[in-house]
Design a protein around this motif. Structure first.
Motif, PDB file in Angstrom:
ATOM      1  N   TYR A  32       0.834  -1.204   0.000  1.00  0.00           N
ATOM      2  CA  TYR A  32       0.000   0.000   0.000  1.00  0.00           C
ATOM      3  C   TYR A  32       0.867   1.251   0.000  1.00  0.00           C
ATOM      4  O   TYR A  32       0.574   2.219  -0.709  1.00  0.00           O
ATOM      5  CB  TYR A  32      -0.929   0.001   1.216  1.00  0.00           C
ATOM      6  N   LEU A  33       1.941   1.226   0.780  1.00  0.00           N
ATOM      7  CA  LEU A  33       2.831   2.385   0.798  1.00  0.00           C
ATOM      8  C   LEU A  33       3.468   2.623  -0.563  1.00  0.00           C
ATOM      9  O   LEU A  33       3.652   3.765  -0.976  1.00  0.00           O
ATOM     10  CB  LEU A  33       3.922   2.193   1.858  1.00  0.00           C
ATOM     11  N   VAL A  34       3.806   1.558  -1.255  1.00  0.00           N
ATOM     12  CA  VAL A  34       4.406   1.702  -2.584  1.00  0.00           C
ATOM     13  C   VAL A  34       3.395   2.288  -3.558  1.00  0.00           C
ATOM     14  O   VAL A  34       3.712   3.191  -4.334  1.00  0.00           O
ATOM     15  CB  VAL A  34       4.929   0.342  -3.100  1.00  0.00           C
ATOM     16  N   LEU A  35       2.169   1.787  -3.515  1.00  0.00           N
ATOM     17  CA  LEU A  35       1.168   2.250  -4.472  1.00  0.00           C
ATOM     18  C   LEU A  35       0.655   3.657  -4.179  1.00  0.00           C
ATOM     19  O   LEU A  35       0.270   4.381  -5.090  1.00  0.00           O
ATOM     20  CB  LEU A  35      -0.015   1.277  -4.502  1.00  0.00           C
ATOM     21  N   SER A  36       0.650   4.054  -2.915  1.00  0.00           N
ATOM     22  CA  SER A  36       0.087   5.359  -2.579  1.00  0.00           C
ATOM     23  C   SER A  36       1.140   6.413  -2.311  1.00  0.00           C
ATOM     24  O   SER A  36       0.796   7.578  -2.127  1.00  0.00           O
ATOM     25  CB  SER A  36      -0.807   5.228  -1.341  1.00  0.00           C
ATOM     26  N   GLY A  37       2.391   6.041  -2.282  1.00  0.00           N
ATOM     27  CA  GLY A  37       3.448   6.974  -1.919  1.00  0.00           C
ATOM     28  C   GLY A  37       3.912   7.831  -3.089  1.00  0.00           C
ATOM     29  O   GLY A  37       3.484   7.674  -4.224  1.00  0.00           O
ATOM     30  N   GLY A  38       4.818   8.719  -2.754  1.00  0.00           N
ATOM     31  CA  GLY A  38       5.380   9.614  -3.757  1.00  0.00           C
ATOM     32  C   GLY A  38       6.770   9.180  -4.160  1.00  0.00           C
ATOM     33  O   GLY A  38       7.062   7.994  -4.286  1.00  0.00           O
ATOM     34  N   ASP A  39       7.617  10.170  -4.338  1.00  0.00           N
ATOM     35  CA  ASP A  39       8.984   9.905  -4.759  1.00  0.00           C
ATOM     36  C   ASP A  39       9.883   9.723  -3.549  1.00  0.00           C
ATOM     37  O   ASP A  39       9.528  10.035  -2.429  1.00  0.00           O
ATOM     38  CB  ASP A  39       9.513  11.073  -5.597  1.00  0.00           C
ATOM     39  N   GLY A  40      11.068   9.233  -3.799  1.00  0.00           N
ATOM     40  CA  GLY A  40      12.043   9.131  -2.723  1.00  0.00           C
ATOM     41  C   GLY A  40      12.609   7.741  -2.573  1.00  0.00           C
ATOM     42  O   GLY A  40      12.119   6.768  -3.152  1.00  0.00           O
TER      43      GLY A  40
END
Length: 82
Positions: A21-29
């Protein structure tokens, strides 16, 4: 041993879903790379423990036996009939 693998299975799949979920909803970095790696590890470990648990349940008799025969065994059995 099986209870330990069950707990590991639940933790692994939870990690997969949380970090996925963090990968799909996250931004850059750079944290996205770490989250993707942890999600992949969780998926791999969850799948491996699940396969182990299925094998153990069949070996101990807790799961029903497969209802179909392998095609090779079926062919070998009918070889002499022709």
């Amino acid at each position: 041993m099986a209870k330990l693998v069950v707990v590991l299975n639940v933790v692994a799949w939870s990690g997969f879903w949380a970090f996925g979920y963090l990968v799909l909803s996250g931004g850059d970095g750079g944290s996205m790379d770490v989250a993707a790696l942890l999600a992949a590890v969780g998926a791999g470990l969850g799948l491996r423990t699940w396969v182990w648990l299925v094998g153990q349940s069949r070996a101990t008799g807790h799961a029903p036996a497969p209802t179909r025969v392998c095609p090779d065994e079926d062919l070998r059995r009918n070889e002499g009939a022709i």
